[in-house]
Scaffold this motif. Structure first.
Motif, PDB file in Angstrom:
ATOM      1  N   THR A  63      -1.500  -2.650   6.938  1.00 37.99           N
ATOM      2  CA  THR A  63      -0.878  -1.203   6.472  1.00 37.99           C
ATOM      3  C   THR A  63      -0.371  -0.536   7.796  1.00 37.99           C
ATOM      4  O   THR A  63      -0.725  -1.010   8.890  1.00 37.99           O
ATOM      5  N   LEU A  93      -6.839   3.635   2.583  1.00 37.93           N
ATOM      6  CA  LEU A  93      -7.001   2.553   3.984  1.00 37.93           C
ATOM      7  C   LEU A  93      -6.543   3.230   5.148  1.00 37.93           C
ATOM      8  O   LEU A  93      -5.451   4.072   5.225  1.00 37.93           O
ATOM      9  N   ASN A 121      -2.539   6.346  -2.387  1.00 35.60           N
ATOM     10  CA  ASN A 121      -3.698   5.631  -2.200  1.00 35.60           C
ATOM     11  C   ASN A 121      -3.828   4.363  -3.265  1.00 35.60           C
ATOM     12  O   ASN A 121      -4.848   4.068  -3.617  1.00 35.60           O
ATOM     13  N   ALA A 161      -7.621   3.517  -3.029  1.00 30.86           N
ATOM     14  CA  ALA A 161      -7.874   2.778  -1.859  1.00 30.86           C
ATOM     15  C   ALA A 161      -7.435   3.524  -0.550  1.00 30.86           C
ATOM     16  O   ALA A 161      -6.086   3.405  -0.035  1.00 30.86           O
ATOM     17  N   HIS A 175      -6.121  -5.878   6.193  1.00 29.54           N
ATOM     18  CA  HIS A 175      -6.886  -5.684   5.066  1.00 29.54           C
ATOM     19  C   HIS A 175      -6.930  -6.936   4.232  1.00 29.54           C
ATOM     20  O   HIS A 175      -5.996  -7.831   4.585  1.00 29.54           O
ATOM     21  N   TYR A 215       0.857  -1.290   0.090  1.00 29.85           N
ATOM     22  CA  TYR A 215      -0.029  -0.151  -0.098  1.00 29.85           C
ATOM     23  C   TYR A 215       0.826   1.270  -0.056  1.00 29.85           C
ATOM     24  O   TYR A 215       2.001   1.458   0.786  1.00 29.85           O
ATOM     25  N   ASP A 259     -11.309  -5.312   0.814  1.00 31.81           N
ATOM     26  CA  ASP A 259     -12.102  -5.095   2.185  1.00 31.81           C
ATOM     27  C   ASP A 259     -13.661  -5.184   2.000  1.00 31.81           C
ATOM     28  O   ASP A 259     -14.510  -4.422   2.366  1.00 31.81           O
TER      29      ASP A 259
END
Length: 148
Positions: free
Chosen positions: A148, A126, A68, A124, A131, A63, A94
Motif C-alpha cells: 500500500t 491498513l 478502507n 481494512a 500486506h 486497497y 495480515d
C-alpha cells in the motif's frame, strides 16, 4: 465317560457363543471403519476438485484508502462449481480473520470453473507497507501479497 462328554459339550457351546460375540463385534467395527473411509474419500475428492487462483495484479491498487476496502479477483481453476457465499470463503488479512467480506461473481451467476469472483474486504484500515491476504476455499489456500 458320560460326564466327560457332557463337560466337552458345555465347553464347545460356550466357545461357539464367545466366538459369535467376537465375530459380531469385529463385523460392526469393520463396518464403521469402512463407512469412515468412504466419508473421508468423498471429502478428499471434493478438495482435489477445488482449485483457486488469485488473478489480481500485486502492482495494481487493490486497497482503497477512502473506503478502507481491499478488492481481490479470484478465479475458479478447479473442476467443480464452488459456493461464492462469503460465509464459505475464509479470508485472513495480515493474519487476522475477516468477516466483513462481500463476494460477487464477475462473469456469471455461479462460481463455475473458469469464472471469477470479486472479493471486497471491508474495514481494512491498513498502514503503508507490505500486506498479505490468505484465501481459503474448500481446503484450497492461496496467498496474495501487495503493497500500500
Amino acid at each position: 465317560m458320560a460326564s466327560v462328554s457332557a463337560s466337552h459339550l458345555i465347553l464347545f457351546i460356550a466357545s461357539l457363543v464367545i466366538a459369535a460375540g467376537v465375530a459380531g463385534t469385529f463385523t460392526q467395527g469393520i463396518s464403521r471403519l469402512s463407512q469412515g473411509i468412504d466419508d473421508q474419500s468423498l471429502e478428499v475428492s471434493e478438495e482435489v476438485r477445488t482449485d483457486i487462483e488469485v488473478i489480481s495484479d500485486a502492482g495494481s491498487p487493490v486497497y482503497n484508502n477512502s473506503t478502507n476496502t481491499v478488492t481481490i479477483l479470484v478465479k475458479n481453476t478447479g473442476t467443480s462449481t464452488l459456493d461464492n457465499d462469503s460465509r464459505f470463503v475464509e479470508i485472513l488479512l495480515d493474519g487476522r480473520y475477516r468477516t466483513n467480506v462481500t463476494s460477487t461473481v464477475v462473469d456469471g451467476e455461479e462460481w463455475r470453473p473458469n469464472n471469477v469472483i470479486r472479493l471486497e474486504i471491508g474495514g481494512a484500515d491498513l498502514t503503508a507497507g507490505d500486506h498479505r491476504v490468505k484465501i481459503i476455499v474448500n481446503g484450497d489456500e492461496e496467498v496474495f501479497r501487495f503493497r500500500t
